[in-house]
Design a protein around this motif. Structure first.
Motif, PDB file in Angstrom:
ATOM      1  N   TYR A   1      -6.585   6.385   3.347  1.00  0.00           N
ATOM      2  CA  TYR A   1      -5.754   7.567   3.601  1.00  0.00           C
ATOM      3  C   TYR A   1      -4.759   7.793   2.465  1.00  0.00           C
ATOM      4  CZ  TYR A   1      -7.411   8.148   8.400  1.00  0.00           C
ATOM      5  OH  TYR A   1      -8.181   8.384   9.497  1.00  0.00           O
ATOM      6  N   ALA A   2      -4.195   6.719   1.907  1.00  0.00           N
ATOM      7  CA  ALA A   2      -3.243   6.854   0.803  1.00  0.00           C
ATOM      8  C   ALA A   2      -3.919   7.417  -0.441  1.00  0.00           C
ATOM      9  CB  ALA A   2      -2.599   5.509   0.497  1.00  0.00           C
TER      10      ALA A   2
ATOM     11  N   VAL B   1       0.876  -1.165   0.000  1.00  0.00           N
ATOM     12  CA  VAL B   1       0.000   0.000   0.000  1.00  0.00           C
ATOM     13  C   VAL B   1       0.914   1.215   0.000  1.00  0.00           C
ATOM     14  CG1 VAL B   1      -1.777   1.276   1.247  1.00  0.00           C
ATOM     15  CG2 VAL B   1      -1.795  -1.210   1.273  1.00  0.00           C
ATOM     16  N   PRO B   2       1.015   1.931  -1.125  1.00  0.00           N
ATOM     17  CA  PRO B   2       1.898   3.103  -1.139  1.00  0.00           C
ATOM     18  C   PRO B   2       1.318   4.211  -0.273  1.00  0.00           C
ATOM     19  CG  PRO B   2       0.664   2.955  -3.180  1.00  0.00           C
ATOM     20  CD  PRO B   2       0.355   1.704  -2.401  1.00  0.00           C
ATOM     21  N   ASP B   3       2.169   4.819   0.541  1.00  0.00           N
ATOM     22  CA  ASP B   3       1.663   5.864   1.421  1.00  0.00           C
ATOM     23  C   ASP B   3       2.007   7.273   0.937  1.00  0.00           C
ATOM     24  OD1 ASP B   3       4.357   5.739   1.929  1.00  0.00           O
ATOM     25  OD2 ASP B   3       4.117   4.873   3.919  1.00  0.00           O
TER      26      ASP B   3
ATOM     27  N   SER C   1       4.539  13.642  -0.765  1.00  0.00           N
ATOM     28  CA  SER C   1       3.892  14.656   0.075  1.00  0.00           C
ATOM     29  C   SER C   1       4.916  15.595   0.695  1.00  0.00           C
ATOM     30  CB  SER C   1       3.090  13.973   1.184  1.00  0.00           C
ATOM     31  OG  SER C   1       2.083  13.161   0.643  1.00  0.00           O
ATOM     32  N   LEU C   2       6.050  15.045   1.108  1.00  0.00           N
ATOM     33  CA  LEU C   2       7.096  15.891   1.676  1.00  0.00           C
ATOM     34  C   LEU C   2       7.642  16.862   0.626  1.00  0.00           C
ATOM     35  CD1 LEU C   2       8.727  16.469   4.229  1.00  0.00           C
ATOM     36  CD2 LEU C   2      10.382  14.777   3.426  1.00  0.00           C
TER      37      LEU C   2
ATOM     38  N   TYR D   1      -2.078  13.152   5.690  1.00  0.00           N
ATOM     39  CA  TYR D   1      -2.777  11.930   5.281  1.00  0.00           C
ATOM     40  C   TYR D   1      -1.795  10.794   4.977  1.00  0.00           C
ATOM     41  CZ  TYR D   1      -7.527  13.712   5.189  1.00  0.00           C
ATOM     42  OH  TYR D   1      -8.753  14.196   5.560  1.00  0.00           O
ATOM     43  N   SER D   2      -0.627  11.113   4.461  1.00  0.00           N
ATOM     44  CA  SER D   2       0.379  10.082   4.185  1.00  0.00           C
ATOM     45  C   SER D   2       0.888   9.451   5.473  1.00  0.00           C
ATOM     46  CB  SER D   2       1.549  10.680   3.414  1.00  0.00           C
ATOM     47  OG  SER D   2       1.134  11.161   2.172  1.00  0.00           O
ATOM     48  N   VAL D   3       1.093  10.286   6.489  1.00  0.00           N
ATOM     49  CA  VAL D   3       1.537   9.763   7.779  1.00  0.00           C
ATOM     50  C   VAL D   3       0.444   8.901   8.408  1.00  0.00           C
ATOM     51  CG1 VAL D   3       2.202  10.433  10.125  1.00  0.00           C
ATOM     52  CG2 VAL D   3       3.190  11.592   8.157  1.00  0.00           C
ATOM     53  N   LYS D   4      -0.805   9.338   8.276  1.00  0.00           N
ATOM     54  CA  LYS D   4      -1.917   8.516   8.777  1.00  0.00           C
ATOM     55  C   LYS D   4      -1.978   7.177   8.049  1.00  0.00           C
ATOM     56  CE  LYS D   4      -5.149  12.070  10.323  1.00  0.00           C
ATOM     57  NZ  LYS D   4      -6.503  12.597  10.164  1.00  0.00           N
TER      58      LYS D   4
END
Length: 133
Positions: A99-100, A54-56, A61-62, A80-83
């Motif tokens: 979330y991803a 599952v790519p986050d 995002s960073l 959302y990526s961290v979640k």
């Protein structure tokens, strides 16, 4: 008044000495907490799923947070990526995927708006300079 005396010794056991090793083993079993019922022990089966990817989108995002943070979309995508990464670590793949997906959508919009803003910041001054010449 009627008094009854009960004896706890059996005459058959007085003919030989008590087996102290047997008593020691029984004490160890009782001290270790062996099951007192004759039911067979139950077993627990744990199914471990293969690692589903599952790519986050944390790196993307960073990048959007640091360089193309128009309307704070990059920062929100990073959250959302961290979640998503947290959900994946817990094992909730459905929540991680949700979330991803949100992070991916926000990253796309942040990238598009960032590129458009960059292009407009380059083109508008050029057009203004050409208009005054």
């Amino acid at each position: 008044m009627n008094h009854t005396v009960q004896t706890f010794f059996t005459p058959a056991s007085t003919s030989r000495p008590p087996d102290y090793e047997m008593l020691k083993e029984e004490h160890e079993v009782a001290a270790l907490g062996a099951p007192h019922n004759p039911a067979p022990p139950t077993s627990t089966v744990i199914h471990i799923r293969s690692e589903t990817s599952v790519p986050d989108h944390v790196v993307w995002s960073l990048f959007n947070t640091l360089f193309m943070n128009s309307c704070c979309l990059g920062f929100i995508a990073f959250a959302y990526s961290v979640k998503s990464r947290d959900r994946k670590m817990v094992g909730d793949l459905t929540g991680a995927q949700a979330y991803a997906s949100t992070a991916k959508c926000l990253n796309i919009w942040a990238l598009i708006l960032g590129i458009l803003t960059t292009i407009l910041l380059i083109i508008i001054p050029i057009l203004i300079l050409q208009a005054y010449q």
